[in-house]
Scaffold this motif. Structure first.
Motif, PDB file in Angstrom:
ATOM      1  N   SER A  56       0.841  -1.201   0.000  1.00  0.00           N
ATOM      2  CA  SER A  56       0.000   0.000   0.000  1.00  0.00           C
ATOM      3  C   SER A  56       0.873   1.247   0.000  1.00  0.00           C
ATOM      4  O   SER A  56       2.056   1.199   0.334  1.00  0.00           O
ATOM      5  CB  SER A  56      -0.945   0.027   1.207  1.00  0.00           C
ATOM      6  N   GLY A  57       0.247   2.350  -0.390  1.00  0.00           N
ATOM      7  CA  GLY A  57       0.931   3.633  -0.335  1.00  0.00           C
ATOM      8  C   GLY A  57       1.747   3.919  -1.575  1.00  0.00           C
ATOM      9  O   GLY A  57       1.778   3.147  -2.533  1.00  0.00           O
ATOM     10  N   THR A  58       2.378   5.074  -1.543  1.00  0.00           N
ATOM     11  CA  THR A  58       3.234   5.472  -2.647  1.00  0.00           C
ATOM     12  C   THR A  58       4.624   5.773  -2.105  1.00  0.00           C
ATOM     13  O   THR A  58       4.792   6.193  -0.964  1.00  0.00           O
ATOM     14  CB  THR A  58       2.709   6.742  -3.348  1.00  0.00           C
ATOM     15  N   ALA A  59       5.593   5.545  -2.972  1.00  0.00           N
ATOM     16  CA  ALA A  59       6.989   5.803  -2.612  1.00  0.00           C
ATOM     17  C   ALA A  59       7.565   6.838  -3.557  1.00  0.00           C
ATOM     18  O   ALA A  59       7.052   7.053  -4.654  1.00  0.00           O
ATOM     19  CB  ALA A  59       7.793   4.514  -2.693  1.00  0.00           C
ATOM     20  N   ARG A  60       8.594   7.511  -3.119  1.00  0.00           N
ATOM     21  CA  ARG A  60       9.388   8.327  -4.023  1.00  0.00           C
ATOM     22  C   ARG A  60      10.813   7.823  -4.002  1.00  0.00           C
ATOM     23  O   ARG A  60      11.241   7.177  -3.044  1.00  0.00           O
ATOM     24  CB  ARG A  60       9.339   9.810  -3.618  1.00  0.00           C
ATOM     25  N   THR A  61      11.543   8.144  -5.065  1.00  0.00           N
ATOM     26  CA  THR A  61      12.902   7.629  -5.164  1.00  0.00           C
ATOM     27  C   THR A  61      13.858   8.731  -5.622  1.00  0.00           C
ATOM     28  O   THR A  61      13.442   9.724  -6.217  1.00  0.00           O
ATOM     29  CB  THR A  61      12.996   6.483  -6.202  1.00  0.00           C
ATOM     30  N   PHE A  62      15.112   8.527  -5.301  1.00  0.00           N
ATOM     31  CA  PHE A  62      16.166   9.323  -5.927  1.00  0.00           C
ATOM     32  C   PHE A  62      17.399   8.450  -6.058  1.00  0.00           C
ATOM     33  O   PHE A  62      17.495   7.402  -5.417  1.00  0.00           O
ATOM     34  CB  PHE A  62      16.463  10.606  -5.143  1.00  0.00           C
ATOM     35  N   GLU A  63      18.307   8.860  -6.907  1.00  0.00           N
ATOM     36  CA  GLU A  63      19.518   8.075  -7.124  1.00  0.00           C
ATOM     37  C   GLU A  63      20.677   8.671  -6.350  1.00  0.00           C
ATOM     38  O   GLU A  63      20.761   9.887  -6.176  1.00  0.00           O
ATOM     39  CB  GLU A  63      19.866   8.025  -8.623  1.00  0.00           C
ATOM     40  N   TRP A  64      21.545   7.805  -5.904  1.00  0.00           N
ATOM     41  CA  TRP A  64      22.686   8.237  -5.115  1.00  0.00           C
ATOM     42  C   TRP A  64      23.927   7.503  -5.590  1.00  0.00           C
ATOM     43  O   TRP A  64      23.904   6.285  -5.761  1.00  0.00           O
ATOM     44  CB  TRP A  64      22.439   7.929  -3.631  1.00  0.00           C
ATOM     45  N   LEU A  65      24.991   8.250  -5.808  1.00  0.00           N
ATOM     46  CA  LEU A  65      26.253   7.656  -6.228  1.00  0.00           C
ATOM     47  C   LEU A  65      27.065   7.300  -4.983  1.00  0.00           C
ATOM     48  O   LEU A  65      27.442   8.181  -4.209  1.00  0.00           O
ATOM     49  CB  LEU A  65      27.029   8.643  -7.109  1.00  0.00           C
ATOM     50  N   CYS A  66      27.307   6.018  -4.801  1.00  0.00           N
ATOM     51  CA  CYS A  66      28.043   5.552  -3.621  1.00  0.00           C
ATOM     52  C   CYS A  66      29.539   5.830  -3.790  1.00  0.00           C
ATOM     53  O   CYS A  66      30.022   6.001  -4.906  1.00  0.00           O
ATOM     54  CB  CYS A  66      27.855   4.054  -3.424  1.00  0.00           C
ATOM     55  N   ASP A  67      30.257   5.807  -2.668  1.00  0.00           N
ATOM     56  CA  ASP A  67      31.708   5.967  -2.705  1.00  0.00           C
ATOM     57  C   ASP A  67      32.359   4.895  -3.577  1.00  0.00           C
ATOM     58  O   ASP A  67      33.414   5.107  -4.158  1.00  0.00           O
ATOM     59  CB  ASP A  67      32.298   5.879  -1.294  1.00  0.00           C
ATOM     60  N   SER A  68      31.715   3.748  -3.642  1.00  0.00           N
ATOM     61  CA  SER A  68      32.253   2.635  -4.422  1.00  0.00           C
ATOM     62  C   SER A  68      32.148   2.883  -5.924  1.00  0.00           C
ATOM     63  O   SER A  68      32.686   2.123  -6.720  1.00  0.00           O
ATOM     64  CB  SER A  68      31.487   1.356  -4.084  1.00  0.00           C
ATOM     65  N   GLY A  69      31.419   3.943  -6.310  1.00  0.00           N
ATOM     66  CA  GLY A  69      31.217   4.219  -7.721  1.00  0.00           C
ATOM     67  C   GLY A  69      29.931   3.624  -8.263  1.00  0.00           C
ATOM     68  O   GLY A  69      29.535   3.897  -9.392  1.00  0.00           O
ATOM     69  N   ARG A  70      29.268   2.805  -7.439  1.00  0.00           N
ATOM     70  CA  ARG A  70      28.001   2.219  -7.858  1.00  0.00           C
ATOM     71  C   ARG A  70      26.871   3.200  -7.559  1.00  0.00           C
ATOM     72  O   ARG A  70      26.962   4.016  -6.639  1.00  0.00           O
ATOM     73  CB  ARG A  70      27.735   0.907  -7.104  1.00  0.00           C
ATOM     74  N   THR A  71      25.797   3.097  -8.354  1.00  0.00           N
ATOM     75  CA  THR A  71      24.630   3.930  -8.118  1.00  0.00           C
ATOM     76  C   THR A  71      23.557   3.095  -7.436  1.00  0.00           C
ATOM     77  O   THR A  71      23.333   1.945  -7.796  1.00  0.00           O
ATOM     78  CB  THR A  71      24.080   4.471  -9.452  1.00  0.00           C
ATOM     79  N   LYS A  72      22.917   3.684  -6.439  1.00  0.00           N
ATOM     80  CA  LYS A  72      21.793   2.989  -5.821  1.00  0.00           C
ATOM     81  C   LYS A  72      20.564   3.877  -5.898  1.00  0.00           C
ATOM     82  O   LYS A  72      20.672   5.103  -5.978  1.00  0.00           O
ATOM     83  CB  LYS A  72      22.102   2.610  -4.374  1.00  0.00           C
ATOM     84  N   VAL A  73      19.401   3.243  -5.914  1.00  0.00           N
ATOM     85  CA  VAL A  73      18.136   3.959  -5.872  1.00  0.00           C
ATOM     86  C   VAL A  73      17.658   3.948  -4.428  1.00  0.00           C
ATOM     87  O   VAL A  73      17.582   2.892  -3.795  1.00  0.00           O
ATOM     88  CB  VAL A  73      17.095   3.289  -6.792  1.00  0.00           C
ATOM     89  N   CYS A  74      17.367   5.136  -3.901  1.00  0.00           N
ATOM     90  CA  CYS A  74      16.914   5.273  -2.527  1.00  0.00           C
ATOM     91  C   CYS A  74      15.395   5.462  -2.531  1.00  0.00           C
ATOM     92  O   CYS A  74      14.889   6.347  -3.219  1.00  0.00           O
ATOM     93  CB  CYS A  74      17.583   6.471  -1.860  1.00  0.00           C
ATOM     94  N   VAL A  75      14.692   4.618  -1.804  1.00  0.00           N
ATOM     95  CA  VAL A  75      13.228   4.608  -1.811  1.00  0.00           C
ATOM     96  C   VAL A  75      12.724   5.066  -0.445  1.00  0.00           C
ATOM     97  O   VAL A  75      13.149   4.528   0.587  1.00  0.00           O
ATOM     98  CB  VAL A  75      12.706   3.192  -2.143  1.00  0.00           C
ATOM     99  N   PHE A  76      11.813   6.049  -0.468  1.00  0.00           N
ATOM    100  CA  PHE A  76      11.360   6.614   0.804  1.00  0.00           C
ATOM    101  C   PHE A  76       9.891   7.021   0.723  1.00  0.00           C
ATOM    102  O   PHE A  76       9.314   7.156  -0.358  1.00  0.00           O
ATOM    103  CB  PHE A  76      12.227   7.815   1.191  1.00  0.00           C
ATOM    104  N   CYS A  77       9.290   7.236   1.894  1.00  0.00           N
ATOM    105  CA  CYS A  77       7.914   7.712   1.968  1.00  0.00           C
ATOM    106  C   CYS A  77       7.902   9.222   1.752  1.00  0.00           C
ATOM    107  O   CYS A  77       8.589   9.951   2.467  1.00  0.00           O
ATOM    108  CB  CYS A  77       7.313   7.374   3.330  1.00  0.00           C
ATOM    109  N   PRO A  78       7.112   9.722   0.773  1.00  0.00           N
ATOM    110  CA  PRO A  78       7.089  11.159   0.500  1.00  0.00           C
ATOM    111  C   PRO A  78       6.372  11.964   1.583  1.00  0.00           C
ATOM    112  O   PRO A  78       6.531  13.181   1.654  1.00  0.00           O
ATOM    113  CB  PRO A  78       6.340  11.260  -0.839  1.00  0.00           C
ATOM    114  N   ASP A  79       5.596  11.298   2.437  1.00  0.00           N
ATOM    115  CA  ASP A  79       4.869  12.015   3.485  1.00  0.00           C
ATOM    116  C   ASP A  79       5.705  12.207   4.748  1.00  0.00           C
ATOM    117  O   ASP A  79       5.768  13.305   5.290  1.00  0.00           O
ATOM    118  CB  ASP A  79       3.570  11.273   3.842  1.00  0.00           C
TER     119      ASP A  79
END
Ligand SMILES: [Zn+2]
Ligand SMILES: [Zn+2]
Length: 133
Positions: A56-79
């Motif tokens: 249930s619910g909705t999520a928002r995401t943003f991308e983050w470049l890790c120190d390792s050089g890999r990119t991760k998608v960060c998923v969070f509650c917009p409320d």
């Protein structure tokens, strides 16, 4: 642990279930995790992306470049802003404190211990690594 594991964000609009057995639990003491959590470390539970179901619910995401050089998608509650999980090519790192029942959580590995706050004690016999190993 009772199956499926369930959890959600702080305000409760975003809810999820994990239908499967999660992998290991890691404590990360890196500067990013301290900043993100507003606390001393992050708690990451390895979850197969196929096992994670937002129910249930909705999520928002943003991308983050890790120190390792890999990119991760960060998923969070917009409320309420609770971070729920990070997703990368390695799978999902669930923010384990968002689970409804955290009583059975037992970290098996500590990483980035060179950034560890000196008052955080690591139990004897638990594996640890100075950086992201
Ligand atoms: Zn929320
Ligand atoms: Zn970290």
């Amino acid at each position: 642990m009772t199956q499926p594991l369930s959890g959600g964000c702080q305000c409760g609009q975003l809810r999820y279930e994990i239908r499967g057995t999660p992998g290991g639990l890691t404590v990360c003491h890196c500067a990013d995790c301290q900043k993100q959590s507003g606390s001393a470390f992050g708690l990451s539970l390895d979850v197969d992306p196929d096992d994670f179901h937002q129910v249930s619910g909705t999520a928002r995401t943003f991308e983050w470049l890790c120190d390792s050089g890999r990119t991760k998608v960060c998923v969070f509650c917009p409320d309420c802003g609770s971070r729920i999980y990070h997703k990368g090519e390695w799978g999902i790192s669930l923010k384990a404190g968002t689970l409804d029942d955290t009583s059975t959580l037992e970290p098996g590995h500590h990483v980035w211990t060179k950034r560890r706050q000196p008052w955080v004690a690591i139990p004897d016999g638990v594996s640890q690594c100075e950086d992201d190993g």
